[in-house]
Design a protein around this motif. Sequence first.
Motif, PDB file in Angstrom:
ATOM      1  N   ARG A 174       7.860   7.225  17.388  1.00 61.18           N
ATOM      2  CA  ARG A 174       6.447   6.844  17.497  1.00 61.18           C
ATOM      3  C   ARG A 174       6.033   5.970  16.306  1.00 61.18           C
ATOM      4  O   ARG A 174       4.892   5.918  15.910  1.00 61.18           O
ATOM      5  CB  ARG A 174       5.574   8.098  17.547  1.00 61.18           C
ATOM      6  CG  ARG A 174       5.913   9.061  18.664  1.00 61.18           C
ATOM      7  CD  ARG A 174       5.083   8.966  19.886  1.00 61.18           C
ATOM      8  NE  ARG A 174       3.699   9.351  19.698  1.00 61.18           N
ATOM      9  CZ  ARG A 174       2.823   9.426  20.711  1.00 61.18           C
ATOM     10  NH1 ARG A 174       3.203   9.152  21.937  1.00 61.18           N
ATOM     11  NH2 ARG A 174       1.571   9.763  20.497  1.00 61.18           N
ATOM     12  N   LYS A 175       6.999   5.243  15.767  1.00 62.77           N
ATOM     13  CA  LYS A 175       6.846   4.291  14.673  1.00 62.77           C
ATOM     14  C   LYS A 175       6.546   4.968  13.336  1.00 62.77           C
ATOM     15  O   LYS A 175       5.882   4.400  12.463  1.00 62.77           O
ATOM     16  CB  LYS A 175       5.776   3.241  14.990  1.00 62.77           C
ATOM     17  CG  LYS A 175       6.190   1.844  14.527  1.00 62.77           C
ATOM     18  CD  LYS A 175       5.356   0.759  15.142  1.00 62.77           C
ATOM     19  CE  LYS A 175       5.874  -0.608  14.686  1.00 62.77           C
ATOM     20  NZ  LYS A 175       5.061  -1.717  15.232  1.00 62.77           N
ATOM     21  N   GLY A 176       7.053   6.171  13.169  1.00 61.78           N
ATOM     22  CA  GLY A 176       6.914   6.857  11.901  1.00 61.78           C
ATOM     23  C   GLY A 176       7.825   6.292  10.842  1.00 61.78           C
ATOM     24  O   GLY A 176       8.949   5.853  11.143  1.00 61.78           O
ATOM     25  N   TYR A 177       7.384   6.280   9.623  1.00 63.53           N
ATOM     26  CA  TYR A 177       8.055   5.787   8.420  1.00 63.53           C
ATOM     27  C   TYR A 177       8.230   4.268   8.409  1.00 63.53           C
ATOM     28  O   TYR A 177       8.767   3.716   7.448  1.00 63.53           O
ATOM     29  CB  TYR A 177       9.407   6.487   8.208  1.00 63.53           C
ATOM     30  CG  TYR A 177       9.247   7.925   7.770  1.00 63.53           C
ATOM     31  CD1 TYR A 177       8.686   8.242   6.538  1.00 63.53           C
ATOM     32  CD2 TYR A 177       9.630   8.980   8.608  1.00 63.53           C
ATOM     33  CE1 TYR A 177       8.515   9.561   6.149  1.00 63.53           C
ATOM     34  CE2 TYR A 177       9.462  10.309   8.217  1.00 63.53           C
ATOM     35  CZ  TYR A 177       8.897  10.589   6.983  1.00 63.53           C
ATOM     36  OH  TYR A 177       8.722  11.901   6.594  1.00 63.53           O
ATOM     37  N   PHE A 178       7.781   3.567   9.434  1.00 61.26           N
ATOM     38  CA  PHE A 178       7.813   2.102   9.415  1.00 61.26           C
ATOM     39  C   PHE A 178       6.880   1.580   8.322  1.00 61.26           C
ATOM     40  O   PHE A 178       7.231   0.649   7.589  1.00 61.26           O
ATOM     41  CB  PHE A 178       7.392   1.540  10.777  1.00 61.26           C
ATOM     42  CG  PHE A 178       8.488   1.495  11.796  1.00 61.26           C
ATOM     43  CD1 PHE A 178       8.982   0.283  12.275  1.00 61.26           C
ATOM     44  CD2 PHE A 178       9.049   2.663  12.302  1.00 61.26           C
ATOM     45  CE1 PHE A 178       9.994   0.230  13.224  1.00 61.26           C
ATOM     46  CE2 PHE A 178      10.052   2.631  13.242  1.00 61.26           C
ATOM     47  CZ  PHE A 178      10.540   1.410  13.715  1.00 61.26           C
ATOM     48  N   ALA A 179       5.676   2.160   8.240  1.00 58.94           N
ATOM     49  CA  ALA A 179       4.709   1.703   7.233  1.00 58.94           C
ATOM     50  C   ALA A 179       5.261   1.898   5.830  1.00 58.94           C
ATOM     51  O   ALA A 179       5.089   1.033   4.957  1.00 58.94           O
ATOM     52  CB  ALA A 179       3.397   2.462   7.397  1.00 58.94           C
ATOM     53  N   LEU A 180       5.924   3.017   5.590  1.00 58.30           N
ATOM     54  CA  LEU A 180       6.487   3.294   4.269  1.00 58.30           C
ATOM     55  C   LEU A 180       7.555   2.277   3.886  1.00 58.30           C
ATOM     56  O   LEU A 180       7.496   1.673   2.805  1.00 58.30           O
ATOM     57  CB  LEU A 180       7.071   4.703   4.234  1.00 58.30           C
ATOM     58  CG  LEU A 180       7.895   5.049   2.990  1.00 58.30           C
ATOM     59  CD1 LEU A 180       7.011   5.086   1.756  1.00 58.30           C
ATOM     60  CD2 LEU A 180       8.657   6.357   3.177  1.00 58.30           C
ATOM     61  N   VAL A 181       8.533   2.097   4.762  1.00 58.02           N
ATOM     62  CA  VAL A 181       9.651   1.190   4.439  1.00 58.02           C
ATOM     63  C   VAL A 181       9.162  -0.244   4.306  1.00 58.02           C
ATOM     64  O   VAL A 181       9.583  -0.976   3.399  1.00 58.02           O
ATOM     65  CB  VAL A 181      10.762   1.313   5.506  1.00 58.02           C
ATOM     66  CG1 VAL A 181      11.869   0.297   5.249  1.00 58.02           C
ATOM     67  CG2 VAL A 181      11.337   2.733   5.508  1.00 58.02           C
ATOM     68  N   GLU A 182       8.254  -0.658   5.181  1.00 61.85           N
ATOM     69  CA  GLU A 182       7.695  -2.014   5.081  1.00 61.85           C
ATOM     70  C   GLU A 182       6.937  -2.189   3.772  1.00 61.85           C
ATOM     71  O   GLU A 182       6.994  -3.254   3.142  1.00 61.85           O
ATOM     72  CB  GLU A 182       6.775  -2.298   6.269  1.00 61.85           C
ATOM     73  CG  GLU A 182       7.536  -2.492   7.581  1.00 61.85           C
ATOM     74  CD  GLU A 182       6.595  -2.622   8.773  1.00 61.85           C
ATOM     75  OE1 GLU A 182       5.354  -2.524   8.580  1.00 61.85           O
ATOM     76  OE2 GLU A 182       7.082  -2.826   9.907  1.00 61.85           O
ATOM     77  N   ALA A 183       6.229  -1.150   3.340  1.00 66.26           N
ATOM     78  CA  ALA A 183       5.472  -1.222   2.085  1.00 66.26           C
ATOM     79  C   ALA A 183       6.406  -1.332   0.881  1.00 66.26           C
ATOM     80  O   ALA A 183       6.207  -2.171  -0.005  1.00 66.26           O
ATOM     81  CB  ALA A 183       4.583   0.011   1.941  1.00 66.26           C
ATOM     82  N   ILE A 184       7.434  -0.492   0.849  1.00 66.90           N
ATOM     83  CA  ILE A 184       8.370  -0.501  -0.280  1.00 66.90           C
ATOM     84  C   ILE A 184       9.093  -1.832  -0.386  1.00 66.90           C
ATOM     85  O   ILE A 184       9.294  -2.371  -1.484  1.00 66.90           O
ATOM     86  CB  ILE A 184       9.392   0.650  -0.125  1.00 66.90           C
ATOM     87  CG1 ILE A 184       8.699   2.008  -0.284  1.00 66.90           C
ATOM     88  CG2 ILE A 184      10.511   0.522  -1.156  1.00 66.90           C
ATOM     89  CD1 ILE A 184       9.595   3.188   0.044  1.00 66.90           C
ATOM     90  N   GLN A 185       9.477  -2.389   0.754  1.00 67.46           N
ATOM     91  CA  GLN A 185      10.323  -3.579   0.743  1.00 67.46           C
ATOM     92  C   GLN A 185       9.557  -4.901   0.843  1.00 67.46           C
ATOM     93  O   GLN A 185      10.149  -5.957   0.648  1.00 67.46           O
ATOM     94  CB  GLN A 185      11.337  -3.481   1.884  1.00 67.46           C
ATOM     95  CG  GLN A 185      12.287  -2.293   1.715  1.00 67.46           C
ATOM     96  CD  GLN A 185      13.347  -2.217   2.797  1.00 67.46           C
ATOM     97  OE1 GLN A 185      13.232  -2.839   3.845  1.00 67.46           O
ATOM     98  NE2 GLN A 185      14.390  -1.432   2.543  1.00 67.46           N
ATOM     99  N   GLY A 186       8.249  -4.822   1.125  1.00 65.57           N
ATOM    100  CA  GLY A 186       7.558  -6.098   1.321  1.00 65.57           C
ATOM    101  C   GLY A 186       6.142  -6.182   0.791  1.00 65.57           C
ATOM    102  O   GLY A 186       5.487  -7.224   0.951  1.00 65.57           O
ATOM    103  N   ARG A 187       5.635  -5.127   0.155  1.00 64.14           N
ATOM    104  CA  ARG A 187       4.256  -5.176  -0.310  1.00 64.14           C
ATOM    105  C   ARG A 187       4.171  -4.655  -1.741  1.00 64.14           C
ATOM    106  O   ARG A 187       4.883  -3.734  -2.140  1.00 64.14           O
ATOM    107  CB  ARG A 187       3.338  -4.352   0.597  1.00 64.14           C
ATOM    108  CG  ARG A 187       3.387  -4.797   2.030  1.00 64.14           C
ATOM    109  CD  ARG A 187       2.480  -3.969   2.935  1.00 64.14           C
ATOM    110  NE  ARG A 187       1.073  -4.330   2.799  1.00 64.14           N
ATOM    111  CZ  ARG A 187       0.149  -3.981   3.688  1.00 64.14           C
ATOM    112  NH1 ARG A 187       0.481  -3.259   4.753  1.00 64.14           N
ATOM    113  NH2 ARG A 187      -1.104  -4.340   3.527  1.00 64.14           N
ATOM    114  N   LYS A 188       3.249  -5.235  -2.499  1.00 66.30           N
ATOM    115  CA  LYS A 188       3.017  -4.786  -3.861  1.00 66.30           C
ATOM    116  C   LYS A 188       2.051  -3.594  -3.844  1.00 66.30           C
ATOM    117  O   LYS A 188       1.195  -3.495  -2.966  1.00 66.30           O
ATOM    118  CB  LYS A 188       2.437  -5.923  -4.703  1.00 66.30           C
ATOM    119  CG  LYS A 188       3.397  -7.088  -4.882  1.00 66.30           C
ATOM    120  CD  LYS A 188       2.745  -8.204  -5.685  1.00 66.30           C
ATOM    121  CE  LYS A 188       3.703  -9.378  -5.855  1.00 66.30           C
ATOM    122  NZ  LYS A 188       3.075 -10.507  -6.606  1.00 66.30           N
TER     123      LYS A 188
END
Length: 633
Positions: A174-188
């Motif tokens: 259900r798209k869990g942990y996508f926000a976390l990994v995207e944040a770590i690898q692509g957002r300040k």
Amino acid sequence: MKIASVQDLEKIRDKYNPSLYQPKGLKVNVGMASCGIAAGAMDAFEKATEAFKDDPSVTICQTGCIGFCEMEPLVEIMAEGKPRVMYKNITADKILEAIDDYRGGAAKKKWILGQMRDPRSLMDDDLPNPVDKVEHFEGIPFLEDVPFYKGQVKIALRNCGYIDPDAIDAYIARKGYFALVEAIQGRKPKEIIEAVKQSGLRGRGGGGFPAGIKWATCAKHHGDRYIICNADEGDPGAYMDRSILEGDPHSVLEGMLIAAYAIGSSQGYIYVRNEYPLAVKRLITAIKQAEDYGLLGDNIADSDFSFHIKISTGAGAFVCGESTALMASLEGNVGRPRAKYVHTVEKGFRNSPTNLNNVETYANVPAILLKGADWYAGMGTEHSKGTKVFSLVGKVVNTGLVEVPMGISLNDIVFNIGGGVPKKKAFKAVQTGGPSGGCIPERFMKLPVDYQKLAEVGSIMGSGGMIVMDQDTCMVDVARYFLDFLKEESCGQCNPCREGIKQMLDILTDICQGNGKQGDIELLEELGAMVQKFSLCGLGTSAPNPVLTTILYFRDEYEKHIQDKKCPAGVCKALFHYEIDAEACTGCQVCFRKCPQDAVSGEKKKPHTIDQSKCIKCGICYEGCKFDAIKIR
């Protein structure tokens, strides 16, 4: 397997998705949160598991609470190419028949709550609807059109009741942990904090402080920063946090992880009351699974970011829901609040910068990052954005857990979603904000539910408890009950709270026992103002709310208790008695048979009488009379 990228998550999602939405064979989801288990779901689950243990075409799974607690146990049945159907009140004696019923085309409509039109979560809108090409059952309503669910928007509860809370793959599907990994690898970190600010997310634990501002302030201070999740839910009638932890623990872990990355923390704690054993059990499982996948612990998602979470169980002290008292308890000290001039974002746990949010707040964070701050801010009101979860309990037809956009009216929640007051009795008031909230009368039922509007009428949002009261509720006794609770839960370190609440309770007790006197109402108002103004923490400053709002809106009830020595609702036993109306009594003898004291006498088909010397005012006769012949005098 250690997850190192979004692509790794997508592989798990693609693999698990079919079993989640359109499984091979037959799949049965049994609602196994505390509410469902209490209603008999465990027995139903075990019976179905035993019956199909040798049949690989049938899978029996557990899930969390889908919200409609009045209809528990809830059981969802699905199969490839067929619609998903939600069955209600499915106890052990019904579950096998319900499965056969589904296989035969869902003929037992009286057992069916509804069928699913779109089982995707809000996070899944990038996927095609898995039931688009499924032919639905005739004559069965869609779950989204059932009054209880109509108008709800599930963000914090997006996965509750739809996934196995003990299966991390289901959460990822259900798209869990996508926000976390995207944040770590692509957002300040600053970008994440800014997104939370722009979303307008406010703390859902009761204070309503803007989460983004709290995160930003904590990030500015030097030292070992800590992340704490407040799961010490102590309000009578409130179970929002418990249901999220039992139904979707990974959403809370992911929210904490994102907060930790944003403010630069490496250590987090979940403070959960010991009375929530199932929530604790599922949190332990979720933490272990996240660690196994490399989503929690050292070098998360193959990055330099590390974060560890520990669980601490509280002893059930209501005051430990207050942030500084919670931190004191977490340190091993007595759970007592401290003065607010030292902010916890600067000097909190272990005298270090600490960010504390509650369960629901953290559960919202992954959705905000995935869908965008503007999407979240587009719901709600000017100063109260997004949705809010409420536990709707008390004298209401549809008790349960609801998540609605901020700004919805109290009337919509109580009468449209909740179905109104049962047994054709009159609505009297609704209390929001738990024991420290206010009682809102019928004339304010069109009031939009947000932080400002509730405060204007003397109540608070609180953590989300909502208790409905009918004509048989004594508002003086309600105020007495909540004051009694708060007196017991006060930490006792400051005089205004310790002595003020006790004095107010003594006055209320006297009034309920028929010993009230002129001037008591004015004295309660004076004491209430003093306790509000001079107490050290939020428990004391909000404790007088139930008393002051009931005096404001139901002053006539106080006056009748004091002047006439009468309790109009028939609750305060010293101030009323039951009488049988001879003209209305049919002599059916229901009251005669049910009275535990043999206080009712009379011949069949002739008016009965009550012997007041024997009557203990238990109310059994009053509740059992179908002809409204028993009156409160």
